[in-house]
Design an enzyme around this catalytic site. Structure first.
Site, PDB file in Angstrom:
ATOM      1  N   LYS A   1       0.820  -1.222   0.000  1.00 47.99           N
ATOM      2  CA  LYS A   1       0.000   0.000   0.000  1.00 47.99           C
ATOM      3  C   LYS A   1       0.852   1.269   0.000  1.00 47.99           C
ATOM      4  O   LYS A   1       2.041   1.249   0.312  1.00 47.99           O
ATOM      5  CB  LYS A   1      -0.994  -0.037   1.168  1.00 47.99           C
ATOM      6  CG  LYS A   1      -2.150  -0.990   0.830  1.00 47.99           C
ATOM      7  CD  LYS A   1      -3.266  -0.982   1.833  1.00 47.99           C
ATOM      8  CE  LYS A   1      -4.381  -1.910   1.322  1.00 47.99           C
ATOM      9  NZ  LYS A   1      -5.403  -2.182   2.328  1.00 47.99           N
TER      10      LYS A   1
ATOM     11  N   ARG B   1      -3.378 -10.158   4.872  1.00 49.52           N
ATOM     12  CA  ARG B   1      -3.818 -10.243   3.470  1.00 49.52           C
ATOM     13  C   ARG B   1      -2.723  -9.657   2.588  1.00 49.52           C
ATOM     14  O   ARG B   1      -2.430  -8.465   2.689  1.00 49.52           O
ATOM     15  CB  ARG B   1      -5.123  -9.449   3.336  1.00 49.52           C
ATOM     16  CG  ARG B   1      -5.725  -9.436   1.959  1.00 49.52           C
ATOM     17  CD  ARG B   1      -6.990  -8.581   1.945  1.00 49.52           C
ATOM     18  NE  ARG B   1      -7.576  -8.539   0.628  1.00 49.52           N
ATOM     19  CZ  ARG B   1      -7.178  -7.736  -0.341  1.00 49.52           C
ATOM     20  NH1 ARG B   1      -6.188  -6.885  -0.152  1.00 49.52           N
ATOM     21  NH2 ARG B   1      -7.787  -7.778  -1.519  1.00 49.52           N
TER      22      ARG B   1
HETATM   23  N1  PMM Z   1      -7.482  -3.851   0.952  1.00 44.62           N
HETATM   24  C1  PMM Z   1      -7.821  -3.891  -0.342  1.00 44.62           C
HETATM   25  C2  PMM Z   1      -8.887  -4.719  -0.787  1.00 44.62           C
HETATM   26  N2  PMM Z   1      -9.548  -5.503   0.094  1.00 44.62           N
HETATM   27  N3  PMM Z   1      -9.895  -6.283   2.283  1.00 44.62           N
HETATM   28  C3  PMM Z   1      -9.585  -6.234   3.577  1.00 44.62           C
HETATM   29  N4  PMM Z   1     -10.267  -7.003   4.452  1.00 44.62           N
HETATM   30  N5  PMM Z   1      -8.583  -5.452   4.065  1.00 44.62           N
HETATM   31  C4  PMM Z   1      -7.851  -4.638   3.250  1.00 44.62           C
HETATM   32  O1  PMM Z   1      -6.966  -3.923   3.752  1.00 44.62           O
HETATM   33  C5  PMM Z   1      -8.168  -4.629   1.855  1.00 44.62           C
HETATM   34  C6  PMM Z   1      -9.200  -5.490   1.410  1.00 44.62           C
HETATM   35  C7  PMM Z   1      -7.098  -3.030  -1.328  1.00 44.62           C
HETATM   36  O2  PMM Z   1      -5.912  -3.639  -1.744  1.00 44.62           O
HETATM   37  P1  PMM Z   1      -5.759  -4.487  -3.127  1.00 44.62           P
HETATM   38  O3  PMM Z   1      -6.205  -3.561  -4.244  1.00 44.62           O
HETATM   39  O4  PMM Z   1      -4.325  -4.827  -3.209  1.00 44.62           O
HETATM   40  O5  PMM Z   1      -6.630  -5.705  -3.074  1.00 44.62           O
END
Ligand code: PMM
Length: 290
Positions: free
Chosen positions: A226, A265
């Protein structure tokens, strides 16, 4: 101390003795890090299987980008992107979570084999979500969220205690889920790093994981690649590019696992899988009287 997980997950995930690893699979053309790479369902399925082979305990499938500024997709488009991928991975025995703000997508994905609903809006985007999840009886990630991606920058404003603000808002979101009938032991909380948050807020939330854990629910942390990591490691020319944020991501995985998070994650599963094993071995040795 092994973090207590939610009820309702497949047996293999119930007592792993370490922080779990959730691998990210964005079946989107526009996610900030892997957007476009797995937009084709066959490529997505193969990447999901590869994530599982490299150590992802759960593969998180999403069909709508939540990057700052992203436009929403239609429900039909989202379903078309994710359903076959969820079904294909589930058939191969991969535990799948569905990353969606829509109750319809959550329901279809669980019917196709998903075992967990990951709602970045914590129930705020779709008033039917919590009730639907209650009926599906699967674990539910309630993430801290304030506004859709096109507007979330305007909402990155907190009082002097950002952790207190996020905890209070998460408590309200959890109450909403409980009121809709979700069982308390199915609820997972997530501070939503990067969602309506500046770097300073994300660092405070990482420093305040004990207060997030005090909510009494398993904690999920999503920091992978991020922007706040890019800003920390950047130069006067700009932030560190997305693809060079992996070591920093693994460092956050260590911090989260050591603090007692239930799951992290991430995009790069192998590094984090090693990291959480190092933490688990260290914590276990600390409990060993010898
Ligand atoms: N961040 C993203 C998408 N989904 N879900 C949860 N539970 N927590 C997060 O921090 C989160 C998420 C955005 O990141 P990406 O685009 O790399 O998926």
């Amino acid at each position: 101390m092994t973090p207590q997980g939610p009820a309702g997950l497949p047996g293999s995930l119930q007592d792993p003795g370490r922080c779990l690893v959730m691998g990210i699979l964005n079946v989107t053309p526009d996610s900030f890090s892997d957007g476009g790479r797995y937009a084709d369902p066959q490529a997505a399925l193969e990447h999901g299987l590869a994530l599982h082979r490299s150590g992802a305990d759960i593969v998180d499938v999403g069909g709508e980008s939540t990057r700052p500024g992203a436009q929403r997709v239609s429900s039909r488009q989202e379903l078309a992107r994710v359903l076959d991928v969820v079904a294909g991975l589930a058939q191969e025995g991969v535990p799948v979570s569905i990353d969606t703000m829509r109750s319809e997508t959550a329901e279809e994905a669980v019917r196709a084999g998903a075992v967990l609903v990951n709602d970045v809006s914590g129930g705020l985007a779709d008033p039917r979500m919590a009730g639907t999840v209650a009926g599906l009886d699967v674990p539910y990630v309630v993430m801290h969220w304030r506004a859709h991606s096109t507007r979330m920058g305007e909402w990155a404003q907190y009082g002097p205690d950002v952790v207190g603000d996020v905890v209070a808002e998460l408590q309200i979101a959890v109450q909403g889920a409980l009121f809709a009938g979700v069982q308390p032991d199915r609820i997972i909380v997530d501070p939503g790093l990067g969602f309506a948050k500046e770097s300073v807020h994300n660092w405070a939330l990482l420093a305040g994981m004990d207060r997030l854990l005090a909510l009494g629910h398993p904690l999920l942390i999503g920091a992978s690649r991020k922007r706040f990591l890019g800003e920390l490691l950047g130069t006067p020319d700009g932030p560190r590019p997305v693809e060079l944020r992996e070591d920093a991501t693994a460092a956050v995985s260590v911090l989260a696992a050591a603090a007692g998070a239930w799951c992290v994650r991430v995009h790069d599963v192998a590094a984090t899988r090693d990291a959480v094993r190092v933490v688990a071995a260290t914590l276990a040795a600390g409990h060993d009287p010898h």
